[in-house]
Design a protein around this motif. Structure first.
Motif, mmCIF file in Angstrom:
data_model
loop_
_atom_site.group_PDB
_atom_site.id
_atom_site.type_symbol
_atom_site.label_atom_id
_atom_site.label_comp_id
_atom_site.label_asym_id
_atom_site.label_seq_id
_atom_site.Cartn_x
_atom_site.Cartn_y
_atom_site.Cartn_z
ATOM 1 N N ILE A 1 0.806 -1.107 0.126
ATOM 2 C CA ILE A 1 -0.182 -0.096 0.245
ATOM 3 C C ILE A 1 0.856 1.236 -0.066
ATOM 4 O O ILE A 1 0.508 2.197 -0.510
ATOM 5 C CB ILE A 1 -1.097 0.181 0.983
ATOM 6 C CG1 ILE A 1 -2.212 0.794 1.013
ATOM 7 C CG2 ILE A 1 -0.411 0.374 2.523
ATOM 8 C CD1 ILE A 1 -3.345 0.940 2.006
ATOM 9 N N ASP A 2 2.055 1.139 0.704
ATOM 10 C CA ASP A 2 2.981 2.299 0.416
ATOM 11 C C ASP A 2 3.525 2.718 -0.841
ATOM 12 O O ASP A 2 3.475 3.949 -1.293
ATOM 13 C CB ASP A 2 4.235 2.059 1.488
ATOM 14 C CG ASP A 2 5.062 3.212 1.802
ATOM 15 O OD1 ASP A 2 4.490 4.454 2.092
ATOM 16 O OD2 ASP A 2 6.281 3.196 1.134
ATOM 17 N N ALA A 3 3.879 1.757 -1.536
ATOM 18 C CA ALA A 3 4.106 1.790 -3.002
ATOM 19 C C ALA A 3 3.072 2.351 -3.743
ATOM 20 O O ALA A 3 3.284 3.272 -4.594
ATOM 21 C CB ALA A 3 4.479 0.440 -3.397
ATOM 22 N N VAL A 4 1.938 1.816 -3.411
ATOM 23 C CA VAL A 4 0.731 2.421 -4.420
ATOM 24 C C VAL A 4 0.518 3.812 -3.860
ATOM 25 O O VAL A 4 0.169 4.805 -4.840
ATOM 26 C CB VAL A 4 -0.564 1.360 -4.072
ATOM 27 C CG1 VAL A 4 -1.701 2.096 -4.938
ATOM 28 C CG2 VAL A 4 -0.280 0.172 -4.505
ATOM 29 N N LEU B 1 -3.204 -7.475 -4.513
ATOM 30 C CA LEU B 1 -3.049 -6.456 -3.319
ATOM 31 C C LEU B 1 -2.908 -5.051 -4.095
ATOM 32 O O LEU B 1 -3.952 -4.334 -3.254
ATOM 33 C CB LEU B 1 -1.745 -6.667 -2.526
ATOM 34 C CG LEU B 1 -1.894 -7.926 -1.421
ATOM 35 C CD1 LEU B 1 -0.613 -8.266 -1.033
ATOM 36 C CD2 LEU B 1 -3.105 -7.853 -0.302
ATOM 37 N N ALA B 2 -2.367 -4.978 -4.612
ATOM 38 C CA ALA B 2 -2.061 -3.475 -5.346
ATOM 39 C C ALA B 2 -3.568 -2.979 -6.203
ATOM 40 O O ALA B 2 -3.772 -1.814 -5.900
ATOM 41 C CB ALA B 2 -1.142 -3.313 -6.299
ATOM 42 N N LEU C 1 -5.774 -1.531 -11.582
ATOM 43 C CA LEU C 1 -6.948 -2.622 -11.581
ATOM 44 C C LEU C 1 -7.039 -3.080 -12.902
ATOM 45 O O LEU C 1 -7.537 -4.389 -12.889
ATOM 46 C CB LEU C 1 -8.358 -1.560 -11.244
ATOM 47 C CG LEU C 1 -9.826 -2.075 -11.110
ATOM 48 C CD1 LEU C 1 -9.508 -3.241 -10.194
ATOM 49 C CD2 LEU C 1 -10.891 -1.338 -11.069
ATOM 50 N N ARG C 2 -6.621 -2.481 -13.932
ATOM 51 C CA ARG C 2 -7.060 -2.784 -15.372
ATOM 52 C C ARG C 2 -5.653 -4.129 -15.465
ATOM 53 O O ARG C 2 -5.884 -5.057 -16.077
ATOM 54 C CB ARG C 2 -6.610 -1.910 -16.225
ATOM 55 C CG ARG C 2 -6.946 -2.054 -17.807
ATOM 56 C CD ARG C 2 -7.008 -1.067 -18.704
ATOM 57 N NE ARG C 2 -6.916 -1.475 -20.105
ATOM 58 C CZ ARG C 2 -6.333 -1.135 -21.013
ATOM 59 N NH1 ARG C 2 -5.445 -0.250 -20.718
ATOM 60 N NH2 ARG C 2 -6.277 -1.589 -22.227
ATOM 61 N N LEU C 3 -4.457 -3.731 -14.888
ATOM 62 C CA LEU C 3 -3.313 -4.684 -14.849
ATOM 63 C C LEU C 3 -3.738 -6.285 -14.417
ATOM 64 O O LEU C 3 -3.777 -7.146 -14.772
ATOM 65 C CB LEU C 3 -2.394 -4.174 -14.213
ATOM 66 C CG LEU C 3 -1.056 -3.565 -14.906
ATOM 67 C CD1 LEU C 3 -0.021 -3.134 -13.899
ATOM 68 C CD2 LEU C 3 -0.583 -4.386 -16.011
ATOM 69 N N HIS C 4 -4.570 -5.945 -13.217
ATOM 70 C CA HIS C 4 -4.797 -7.284 -12.442
ATOM 71 C C HIS C 4 -5.995 -8.072 -13.205
ATOM 72 O O HIS C 4 -6.000 -9.194 -13.466
ATOM 73 C CB HIS C 4 -5.354 -6.754 -10.912
ATOM 74 C CG HIS C 4 -5.980 -7.903 -10.402
ATOM 75 N ND1 HIS C 4 -5.062 -9.272 -9.939
ATOM 76 C CD2 HIS C 4 -6.924 -8.071 -9.511
ATOM 77 C CE1 HIS C 4 -5.794 -10.063 -9.209
ATOM 78 N NE2 HIS C 4 -6.718 -9.381 -8.984
ATOM 79 N N VAL D 1 5.215 0.325 -10.360
ATOM 80 C CA VAL D 1 4.306 0.452 -9.062
ATOM 81 C C VAL D 1 4.652 -0.895 -8.501
ATOM 82 O O VAL D 1 5.027 -1.303 -7.346
ATOM 83 C CB VAL D 1 2.860 0.662 -9.195
ATOM 84 C CG1 VAL D 1 2.350 0.767 -7.680
ATOM 85 C CG2 VAL D 1 2.703 2.067 -9.631
ATOM 86 N N ILE D 2 4.396 -1.873 -9.353
ATOM 87 C CA ILE D 2 4.408 -3.434 -8.821
ATOM 88 C C ILE D 2 5.947 -3.565 -8.551
ATOM 89 O O ILE D 2 6.109 -4.238 -7.645
ATOM 90 C CB ILE D 2 3.881 -4.356 -9.793
ATOM 91 C CG1 ILE D 2 2.490 -4.006 -10.248
ATOM 92 C CG2 ILE D 2 3.928 -5.731 -9.535
ATOM 93 C CD1 ILE D 2 1.398 -3.926 -9.167
#
Length: 316
Positions: free
Chosen positions: A39-42, A122-123, A57-60, A98-99
């Motif tokens: 969550i810190d990275a996001v 999680l992201a 969201l689209r990546l997932h 981000v990932i």
């Protein structure tokens, strides 16, 4: 022909299975600081780029719909193999960094323990929550896949799909009509390039230039942004009027004829899906609850993941 379709569906159902081994406390002892690190990275990414939540969201989604949620969408093309991220529907995917940043932070705490697939799941959850949407416990324990092929991206539901095509795509992955309508609500975040909506505003059919189901003033605005011979690759429109807030505006606009994609409008062509659109448009809490259930269901689809990558871009 019918036999071929039957075999294809059987193979898909065997491949896209739901994982019983996933658990919300999977890393409680092996990597207790996993979720704060992600969550810190996001959060850091969103500060400088408000499009990050929609991108994650689209990546997932694009990951889970190909080989199950195995982070195959994160792999780089190598040699003669063109990876998923370089397939036509995925060219506009972004926020991979981000990932990567989250993975580096996690590896510093618990090396070789957490999969890239779990970090992506999680992201995506954090992206929704940080945009004003709901949060949920993410089942964890996915493994990373070793196969990624651009040619497989043809399996992704296209923005031009009708309701039958959408239903087939989702049902092949064990997802229901309610899942289809709820997950479509993810379009409350994000942006669409002109190429994805041209079919509705130019040469719609032999007798009409504009899709008659689209509100005239809305279509006119889109035509001014996306002229027939548009040459600006970055041109396009936000997917709803509050494109950085995870709310139910998408459904309200859909009922008003202000939807972007044909696949959005398609939700109003079926009695059951239209009723769900109306329900979510009138009750944001119902949408959020349905979205959470559908996201957990979709993110629990597993494929052939076999490893824990140390670098999300390459197989071990």
């Amino acid at each position: 022909m019918e036999a071929t379709v039957g075999v294809t569906l059987l193979l898909l159902s065997a491949f896209f299975c739901f994982a019983n081994a996933l658990s919300s406390n999977y890393y409680d002892h092996t990597c207790p600081q996993l979720e704060p690190a992600v969550i810190d990275a996001v959060k850091k990414a969103i500060i400088s780029d408000k499009t990050v939540p929609a991108a994650l969201l689209r990546l997932h989604f694009h990951d889970c719909f190909i080989r199950g949620c195995d982070a195959s969408v994160l792999l780089e093309s190598k040699g003669n193999n063109k990876a998923e991220k370089d397939g036509p529907p995925n060219i506009s995917l972004h926020a991979f960094y981000v990932i990567d940043n989250a993975k580096k932070a996690v590896e510093a705490q618990c090396p070789g323990v957490v999969s890239c697939a779990d970090i992506l799941a999680l992201a995506a959850r954090d992206a929704v929550a940080l945009s004003g949407g709901p949060t949920w416990e993410v089942p964890k324990g996915r493994k990373d896949g070793r196969i990624s092929k651009a040619s497989d991206t043809i399996q992704l539901p296209a923005p031009t799909f009708n309701i039958s095509q959408l239903q087939q795509s989702f049902s092949q992955r064990g997802l229901s009509m309610k899942d289809l309508v709820a997950l479509s609500g993810g379009h409350t975040l994000g942006f669409a390039h002109c190429s994805s909506l041209q079919n509705r505003i130019h040469n719609f059919n032999a007798s009409l230039d504009i899709d008659p189901s689209m509100h005239k003033s809305f279509a006119g605005r889109l035509r001014s942004i996306c002229p027939f011979h548009n040459k600006v690759k970055t041109a396009g429109a936000t997917l709803d009027s509050t494109s950085t807030t995870f709310d139910n505006a998408y459904y309200k606009l859909l009922l008003q004829g202000n939807s972007i994609f044909s696949s959005d409008q398609a939700l109003l062509t079926n009695k059951k899906s239209k009723a769900l659109v109306s329900k979510f448009a009138s009750n944001q809490n119902e949408f959020h609850k349905a979205f959470v259930k559908s996201m957990i269901k979709m993110s629990s689809i597993t494929g052939g993941g076999q490893e824990i990558r140390l670098d999300c871009k390459v197989v071990r």
